[in-house]
Design a protein around this motif. Sequence first.
Motif, short mmCIF file in Angstrom:
data_model
loop_
_atom_site.label_atom_id
_atom_site.label_comp_id
_atom_site.label_asym_id
_atom_site.label_seq_id
_atom_site.Cartn_x
_atom_site.Cartn_y
_atom_site.Cartn_z
N PHE A 98 -47.33 34.08 7.38
CA PHE A 98 -48.77 34.50 7.65
C PHE A 98 -49.37 34.99 6.52
O PHE A 98 -50.70 34.16 5.98
CB PHE A 98 -49.08 35.43 8.88
CG PHE A 98 -49.48 36.55 8.47
CD1 PHE A 98 -47.76 36.68 9.08
CD2 PHE A 98 -49.85 37.28 8.24
CE1 PHE A 98 -47.80 38.20 9.21
CE2 PHE A 98 -49.88 38.18 8.22
CZ PHE A 98 -49.12 39.47 8.74
N THR A 126 -45.87 40.45 2.16
CA THR A 126 -46.92 40.48 1.35
C THR A 126 -46.16 40.23 0.07
O THR A 126 -47.07 39.15 -0.85
CB THR A 126 -48.43 41.42 1.58
OG1 THR A 126 -48.63 41.97 2.84
CG2 THR A 126 -48.90 41.93 0.85
N PHE A 172 -44.49 52.47 3.22
CA PHE A 172 -45.34 52.23 2.64
C PHE A 172 -46.17 52.56 2.69
O PHE A 172 -47.31 52.34 1.96
CB PHE A 172 -45.11 50.54 4.00
CG PHE A 172 -46.45 49.96 4.07
CD1 PHE A 172 -46.69 48.80 3.32
CD2 PHE A 172 -47.73 50.17 4.72
CE1 PHE A 172 -47.43 48.58 3.08
CE2 PHE A 172 -48.86 49.79 4.00
CZ PHE A 172 -48.03 48.46 3.65
N PRO A 224 -48.24 41.02 16.76
CA PRO A 224 -47.72 42.32 15.70
C PRO A 224 -48.79 43.37 15.15
O PRO A 224 -49.34 42.32 14.75
CB PRO A 224 -45.84 41.97 15.59
CG PRO A 224 -46.52 40.60 15.17
CD PRO A 224 -47.14 40.13 15.56
N GLY A 229 -54.35 44.53 10.02
CA GLY A 229 -55.18 43.38 9.05
C GLY A 229 -55.38 41.85 10.09
O GLY A 229 -56.09 42.17 10.07
N ASN A 230 -54.29 41.42 10.50
CA ASN A 230 -54.09 40.09 10.95
C ASN A 230 -55.22 40.15 12.25
O ASN A 230 -55.18 39.85 12.39
CB ASN A 230 -52.46 40.01 11.26
CG ASN A 230 -52.66 38.75 11.23
OD1 ASN A 230 -53.21 37.69 10.99
ND2 ASN A 230 -51.58 37.56 11.40
N ILE A 288 -43.49 45.73 10.49
CA ILE A 288 -44.29 46.68 11.28
C ILE A 288 -43.80 48.38 10.81
O ILE A 288 -44.41 49.33 12.17
CB ILE A 288 -44.65 46.28 12.11
CG1 ILE A 288 -43.68 46.29 13.02
CG2 ILE A 288 -45.44 45.19 11.92
CD1 ILE A 288 -43.60 46.06 14.91
N1 F0G Z 1 -45.66 41.04 10.93
C1 F0G Z 1 -44.90 40.73 9.88
C2 F0G Z 1 -43.59 39.76 9.80
C3 F0G Z 1 -45.52 41.23 8.85
O1 F0G Z 1 -45.18 40.59 7.53
C4 F0G Z 1 -46.67 42.38 9.06
C5 F0G Z 1 -47.68 42.80 7.91
C6 F0G Z 1 -46.60 42.17 10.29
C7 F0G Z 1 -46.46 41.13 11.16
C8 F0G Z 1 -47.94 43.08 10.99
O2 F0G Z 1 -48.92 42.39 10.19
O3 F0G Z 1 -50.62 44.64 9.27
O4 F0G Z 1 -51.70 42.39 9.37
O5 F0G Z 1 -50.87 44.18 11.43
N2 F0G Z 1 -46.60 42.57 7.35
C9 F0G Z 1 -46.99 43.83 5.71
C10 F0G Z 1 -46.80 43.78 4.41
C11 F0G Z 1 -47.61 44.80 5.66
O6 F0G Z 1 -46.88 44.16 3.49
O7 F0G Z 1 -45.42 42.18 4.50
P1 F0G Z 1 -50.58 43.59 10.04
#
Ligand code: F0G
Length: 397
Positions: A98, A126, A172, A224, A229-230, A288
């Motif tokens: 996403f 990200t 992180f 999740p 942020g999401n 996460i």
């Molecule tokens: N699911 C996946 C596959 C993610 O990569 C992330 C976050 C989340 C859920 C959680 O989303 O942070 O908006 O609550 N990944 C970030 C990254 C932190 O650096 O790729 P969130």
Amino acid sequence: MIRCVSCGAEYDDDEVIYTCEKCGSVLELVSDIDVSKDIFEGRKDTLWKFKECIPVDESKIVSLNEGGTPFCKCDKLGEELGVNLYVKVEGSNPTGSFKDRGMTVGMTKAMELGVSTVGCASTGNTSASLAAYAARAGLRCIVFLPSGKVALGKLAQAMFHGAEVMSINGNFDEALEAMTALALEKHLYLLNSINPYRLEGQKTIGYEILRDLNWEAPDRIILPVGNAGNISAIWKGVSEFYNAGFVKDLPMMTGIQAEGACPVTNAFRKGDKRVVPVENPETIATAIRIGAPVSDIKALNAIYDSNGYSETVSDEEILDAQKLLARTEGIGVEPASAASIAGLKKLVDQGVIDKGETITCVVTGHLLKDPNTAIDACTKPTEVDADIDTLRKLLME
Ligand code: F0G
């Protein structure tokens, strides 16, 4: 206009600003939707079909055709759990998560601002997304990754798209603190989700879920939560369309965290509005593995304002749910994404989710992001010669 979510201080759209100068809190874009939902119809199914609702300059768009992801009705799994289940498959975005929704908007803003270097700290996705969009935009890209804790597919993407990758000796949260400090010194434009333009892209998940359900809200959206942020973005999206009168109801926002990295759930259980950081977050769902989520205020507001919920799941529950979704419905997701399915199962068992509820689980990243975990969860293939008699015997066993 950019506005502080805590004190309401206002800033110009073109200010390079990540947190409120007055109170230090997080910021959001204020957007009024003054179009009819009919204008989205018949447009190509990417998130830019909602361009009137995304506050950036259309002539500067950097896109790989993100958004418009599959919305799969999952009858077998739904029946097993006693709910009406839809899964929004975000792994179908260009780089497999996403994050591309946030990045197309964030990178478009970067072009508008005329920056030359972009950066992020990341648990993997990200950085993969930023590296691809920076390549498309022709900008220098710097990413900080927690050493040894990034799934193989994501690392391959970040490196292959030409980002300058620093493997940080730390987690992180520490990597993000360092990256943010460098952004504040103006060495680069920060494209972590503390940048409110990122969430303007990700809010379109909320838009699409309402559209996918033919302009009705599900009872609940489950996803999740890591840096938080999401969940904040999706809540912003569904609230905007609700306020515009496109739907009559709002969904209960339900955030799932890993047991070893659950500051948001801890705060929710106490009814708090801020998290107490978890010092050494740990989980197999490395995406996460986050102890100090930057959007905690927004996420907790989303949960409280929507009469939502937050729960934790163990690594074992995550891996079981990952396999269950893959083998019951054919949807392959990475471990963090499976937390939404694991959370659904747990909340049904606990009676928090009622039988018959209409649920949308957002699965955030593709199975191939983390091939090692997938292979470790399976029995090894049988080695056998290409001899028909032997093969037939094996099949008949
Ligand atoms: N699911 C996946 C596959 C993610 O990569 C992330 C976050 C989340 C859920 C959680 O989303 O942070 O908006 O609550 N990944 C970030 C990254 C932190 O650096 O790729 P969130």
